[in-house]
Design an enzyme around this catalytic site. Structure first.
Site, short mmCIF file in Angstrom:
data_model
loop_
_atom_site.label_atom_id
_atom_site.label_comp_id
_atom_site.label_asym_id
_atom_site.label_seq_id
_atom_site.Cartn_x
_atom_site.Cartn_y
_atom_site.Cartn_z
N ARG A 115 0.83 -1.19 0.00
CA ARG A 115 0.00 0.00 0.00
C ARG A 115 0.87 1.24 0.00
O ARG A 115 1.99 1.23 0.50
CB ARG A 115 -0.91 0.02 1.24
CG ARG A 115 -2.16 -0.82 1.07
CD ARG A 115 -3.07 -0.74 2.28
NE ARG A 115 -2.46 -1.35 3.45
CZ ARG A 115 -1.89 -0.69 4.43
NH1 ARG A 115 -1.86 0.64 4.42
NH2 ARG A 115 -1.36 -1.32 5.45
N TYR A 117 -1.47 -3.48 -6.75
CA TYR A 117 -1.33 -4.17 -5.46
C TYR A 117 -2.66 -4.23 -4.69
O TYR A 117 -3.40 -3.25 -4.64
CB TYR A 117 -0.26 -3.48 -4.60
CG TYR A 117 -0.23 -4.05 -3.19
CD1 TYR A 117 0.34 -5.30 -2.95
CD2 TYR A 117 -0.84 -3.39 -2.14
CE1 TYR A 117 0.32 -5.85 -1.68
CE2 TYR A 117 -0.87 -3.93 -0.86
CZ TYR A 117 -0.28 -5.17 -0.63
OH TYR A 117 -0.31 -5.72 0.62
N LYS A 129 -9.72 -2.53 1.46
CA LYS A 129 -9.44 -1.38 2.32
C LYS A 129 -10.22 -0.14 1.85
O LYS A 129 -10.70 0.65 2.67
CB LYS A 129 -7.94 -1.09 2.37
CG LYS A 129 -7.12 -2.27 2.90
CD LYS A 129 -7.51 -2.60 4.30
CE LYS A 129 -7.11 -3.94 4.84
NZ LYS A 129 -5.76 -4.31 5.05
N HIS A 163 -10.85 -2.61 11.19
CA HIS A 163 -9.73 -3.43 10.70
C HIS A 163 -9.49 -4.55 11.71
O HIS A 163 -8.53 -4.51 12.48
CB HIS A 163 -8.50 -2.52 10.56
CG HIS A 163 -7.35 -3.14 9.83
ND1 HIS A 163 -6.05 -2.75 10.03
CD2 HIS A 163 -7.31 -4.11 8.89
CE1 HIS A 163 -5.25 -3.46 9.25
NE2 HIS A 163 -5.99 -4.28 8.55
N SER A 187 -1.57 -3.97 9.94
CA SER A 187 -1.24 -4.94 8.89
C SER A 187 0.07 -5.67 9.23
O SER A 187 1.01 -5.07 9.75
CB SER A 187 -1.03 -4.20 7.57
OG SER A 187 -2.20 -3.49 7.24
N ALA A 188 0.07 -6.97 8.93
CA ALA A 188 1.26 -7.80 9.12
C ALA A 188 1.69 -7.91 10.59
O ALA A 188 2.86 -7.96 10.91
CB ALA A 188 2.41 -7.31 8.24
N CYS A 189 0.71 -7.90 11.51
CA CYS A 189 1.01 -8.09 12.94
C CYS A 189 0.34 -9.36 13.46
O CYS A 189 0.13 -9.51 14.66
CB CYS A 189 0.53 -6.89 13.75
SG CYS A 189 1.56 -5.44 13.53
N GLY A 190 -0.02 -10.27 12.57
CA GLY A 190 -0.48 -11.57 13.03
C GLY A 190 -1.99 -11.75 13.12
O GLY A 190 -2.45 -12.65 13.82
N LYS A 191 -2.78 -10.93 12.42
CA LYS A 191 -4.24 -11.13 12.48
C LYS A 191 -4.63 -12.49 11.90
O LYS A 191 -5.45 -13.20 12.47
CB LYS A 191 -4.98 -10.03 11.70
CG LYS A 191 -5.09 -8.71 12.46
CD LYS A 191 -6.21 -7.82 11.95
CE LYS A 191 -6.07 -7.45 10.50
NZ LYS A 191 -4.85 -6.68 10.21
N THR A 192 -4.02 -12.83 10.77
CA THR A 192 -4.35 -14.12 10.14
C THR A 192 -3.94 -15.26 11.07
O THR A 192 -4.68 -16.24 11.23
CB THR A 192 -3.69 -14.22 8.76
OG1 THR A 192 -4.04 -13.06 8.00
CG2 THR A 192 -4.14 -15.46 8.02
N ASN A 193 -2.76 -15.14 11.68
CA ASN A 193 -2.30 -16.19 12.59
C ASN A 193 -3.24 -16.35 13.78
O ASN A 193 -3.56 -17.47 14.19
CB ASN A 193 -0.89 -15.89 13.10
CG ASN A 193 0.16 -16.04 12.02
OD1 ASN A 193 -0.08 -16.68 10.99
ND2 ASN A 193 1.31 -15.44 12.22
N ASP A 211 -9.43 -9.98 8.64
CA ASP A 211 -8.95 -8.62 8.34
C ASP A 211 -9.96 -7.51 8.62
O ASP A 211 -9.58 -6.44 9.06
CB ASP A 211 -8.52 -8.55 6.87
CG ASP A 211 -7.64 -7.35 6.57
OD1 ASP A 211 -6.82 -6.98 7.43
OD2 ASP A 211 -7.77 -6.77 5.48
N ARG A 258 2.15 -12.12 -0.82
CA ARG A 258 0.81 -12.40 -0.31
C ARG A 258 0.20 -13.65 -0.93
O ARG A 258 0.56 -14.04 -2.05
CB ARG A 258 -0.11 -11.22 -0.67
CG ARG A 258 0.28 -9.91 0.02
CD ARG A 258 -0.36 -9.82 1.38
NE ARG A 258 0.13 -8.72 2.20
CZ ARG A 258 -0.52 -8.27 3.27
NH1 ARG A 258 -1.67 -8.80 3.62
NH2 ARG A 258 -0.01 -7.31 4.00
N ARG A 316 2.65 -4.43 17.58
CA ARG A 316 4.01 -4.92 17.82
C ARG A 316 4.74 -3.91 18.68
O ARG A 316 5.09 -2.84 18.20
CB ARG A 316 4.79 -4.98 16.49
CG ARG A 316 4.55 -6.17 15.66
CD ARG A 316 5.36 -6.05 14.38
NE ARG A 316 4.85 -7.04 13.45
CZ ARG A 316 5.32 -8.28 13.37
NH1 ARG A 316 6.34 -8.66 14.12
NH2 ARG A 316 4.79 -9.14 12.53
O1 SAT Z 1 -3.80 -3.36 2.32
S1 SAT Z 1 -3.85 -4.80 2.08
O2 SAT Z 1 -5.20 -5.25 2.31
O3 SAT Z 1 -3.43 -5.09 0.74
C1 SAT Z 1 -2.86 -5.60 3.16
C2 SAT Z 1 -2.81 -4.90 4.46
O4 SAT Z 1 -2.01 -3.99 4.58
O5 SAT Z 1 -3.57 -5.26 5.37
MN MN Z 2 -5.30 -5.53 6.88
#
Ligand code: SAT
Ligand code: MN
Length: 605
Positions: A89, A217, A226, A246, A268-274, A295, A391, A422
């Site tokens: 992004r 992207y 988003k 979010h 973003s990228a702080c482990g939400k999916t995990n 997300d 991704r 984090r």
């Molecule tokens: O913005 S994306 O949805 O592409 C990924 C993210 O930053 O959460």
């Molecule tokens: Mn996100």
């Protein structure tokens, strides 16, 4: 609904409503408008069918947009390599084009709507010559649910079409839901020539419209995510009295079968999916976790007075590096097949690879082709083979931990909301807010280190309120006030918590994280039911020694205590940093939050 009202544009002959599958006049007019401006060679209305998918894939394989992966090791999966300048992004190029600058607030870039449209007109003028204009009707939320909303994305990117087919309910179902006069959020997107200098992600909140140019992207180009589900939807939510957040959504089941639904805001990228796909180490004790979303959450008060949440998405757009059988087996199984990988590495036999895939084992390959397409010896080192923000795009249906309630029409009833980030220090492993306003204060002051999900420097601590800093479509001060006001209107509000899985001591994480995070969730489950012992600290309530489920946890109670500690010296500094953060919002800072800071200082003594 004319997108570019300043200029008279004449629709080319092929863009008449008769060529379209819908009798929705406003939609047809808008598509015709887009076509007149962008001058595509063809217009194609997506129906979302399997046959359409197969045709698009064949076309993308032929022109190199997609690379086929090994049908044995990655059946039905493809690799997409983006332009190396287009991997995340772009917050500096993302704009809220509200009529008044003040409505965008201090945390958003603002462009005057007329000026933005003039700029965008020039960029979009003829930009689809030689290309196909795809019309993607899509639904955010379960098909037919009264909580879901329809969007239309017009794009010239078949990669976007294929991704939207995974991430949303797309095609005929959306047109059916729209009918002939339903409301939709229009979005116009073109990859243009991918010139970073001419990249604009613009939102017109009053018109519920998105115009995005110059990037392919995910967060910039899959407009349902988003752009619509957060930036535009947050404005709709403010106006209509709900929340677009979010947040991941998960279902925790206790040994007695009682379920707790938890939403969690993390940058973003702080482990939400995990966290959403967590495998509980206490599963054999009856504690299990199922996934509702990873997300985004749309939440509103239900007839029973609780907050109910839906996941508006239909798939996952997750960070690949670090995903392994040890860290997130459910994600690994989710992406075993039918997945679009973007910017990962690939072995000579066409198997996707990324840093961390093999867990503790070593990489099984001598050579890999990196995300930029260069074949290199793995022993030579150098830059990562997979981009740190590479991704996966995969359907939720492929997730083994998916909750049977994940697309319930009315959503799931939320018992707790978590705010996390984090942080090396200060924030303990888990903290319960004293009440709603204190919880809003915790959300509003969240700090987290920046990650590769957005362009710019990584690893710098920044305040990211509610993990919405890049996604709130209006003045952040008004957003805080909306949260405060909502608390008063929810008869049976969820409990609010903070967590920090990332606290460090001597450069090492204090807490093992991943599956063991369920122990913090279990404590929340107990607290919600008036059980579980808590220690009152100046920062909030933490688990009293012995009240975290410790069975099978591989670290000492002393280490756990250090992960849970509220250090006064750190919190004095935190209070000063919060005061500085709050100063940004001027007189838009709700007095309730200023009061919470005063109370925190008083508790610190
Ligand atoms: O913005 S994306 O949805 O592409 C990924 C993210 O930053 O959460
Ligand atoms: Mn996100």
């Amino acid at each position: 609904m004319t997108l570019f009202p300043q200029g008279a544009v004449t629709a080319p002959a092929f863009a008449t409503p008769t060529d379209s599958p819908t009798h929705h006049a406003a939609l047809n007019a808008w598509v015709a408008d887009c076509a007149a401006l962008t001058q595509p060679d063809r217009i194609y209305w997506c129906d979302g069918s399997e046959a359409e998918h197969d045709r698009l894939v064949a076309q993308c394989l032929a022109d190199g947009t997609l690379i086929a992966l090994n049908p044995k090791t990655a059946p039905g999966s493809f690799l997409h390599r983006s332009n190396p300048n287009d991997v995340a992004r772009v917050e500096h190029a993302t704009f809220i084009c509200s009529r008044s600058k003040d409505d965008a607030g201090p945390t958003n870039n603002w462009l005057e709507p007329g000026e933005a449209k003039t700029k965008l007109r020039t960029l979009f003028d003829g930009c689809m010559r030689g290309r196909t204009l795809y019309v993607i009707p899509y639904i955010m939320g379960p098909v037919g649910s009264p909580l879901s909303k329809v969007g239309i994305e017009v794009t010239d990117s078949p990669y976007v079409v294929l991704s939207m087919r995974i991430m949303t309910r797309m095609g005929k179902a959306a047109l059916d839901q729209l009918g002939t006069d339903g409301e939709f959020a229009p979005g116009l997107h073109s990859t243009g020539n991918l010139d970073p200098e001419n990249r604009y992600i613009c939102h017109f909140p009053e018109e519920r419209t998105i115009i995005s140019f110059g990037s392919g992207y995910g967060g910039n180009a899959l407009l349902g995510k988003k752009c619509f589900a957060l930036r535009i939807a947050s404005v709709m939510a403010r106006d209509e009295g709900w929340l677009a957040e979010h947040m991941l959504l998960l279902e925790l089941t206790a040994p007695d079968g009682e379920r707790t639904y938890i939403g969690g805001a993390f940058p973003s990228a702080c482990g939400k999916t995990n966290l959403a796909m967590l495998v509980s180490p206490l599963e054999n004790r009856g504690w299990s976790v199922r996934t509702v979303g990873d997300d985004i959450a749309w939440m509103r008060v239900g007839p029973d007075g609780k907050l109910w949440a839906i996941n508006p998405e239909a798939g996952f757009f997750g960070v690949v590096p670090g995903t392994s059988l040890e860290t997130n087996p459910n994600a690994l199984h989710t992406i075993e097949r039918g997945t679009i990988f973007t910017n990962v590495a690939v072995s000579d036999d066409g198997t996707p690879w990324w840093e961390g895939k093999d867990g503790a084992a070593s990489c099984p390959y001598d050579y890999l082709t990196d995300w930029k397409g260069n074949r290199r010896n793995v022993l030579d080192g150098g830059e990562p083979f997979a981009h740190p923000n590479s991704r996966f795009t995969a359907s939720a249906h492929q997730c083994p931990s998916l909750s049977p309630h994940w697309e319930d029409f009315g959503g799931v009833p939320i018992d707790a909301l978590i705010f996390g980030g984090r942080r090396d220090n200060t924030m303990p492993l888990v903290l319960e807010a004293l009440d709603w306003n204190h919880g809003v204060f915790i959300g509003a002051t969240m700090g987290s280190k920046t990650t590769a999900a957005a362009s710019g420097q990584t690893g710098v601590l920044r305040r990211d309120p509610f993990a919405m800093l890049p996604f709130c479509g209006y003045h952040m001060g008004d957003y805080f006030a909306h949260w405060i006001a909502l608390g008063e209107s929810i008869p049976d509000p969820p409990k609010l918590f903070a967590v920090n899985w990332f606290r460090k001591e001597d450069g090492k994480f204090l807490w093992p994280g991943f599956g063991d995070n369920v122990r913090a969730l279990i404590w929340m489950h107990e607290r919600i039911r008036g059980r579980g012992n808590a220690l009152e600290t100046p920062a909030g309530r933490t688990p009293l020694a012995g009240s975290l489920h410790m069975e099978g946890l591989g670290i000492s109670p002393e280490r756990v205590a250090r992960a849970l500690q509220v250090d006064k010296v750190e919190w004095f500094k935190e209070a000063d940093a919060i005061a500085e953060h709050f100063a940004r919002f001027g007189d838009k800072l709700p007095p309730e939050l200023a009061e919470e800071l005063t109370k925190l200082r008083a508790r610190l003594g």
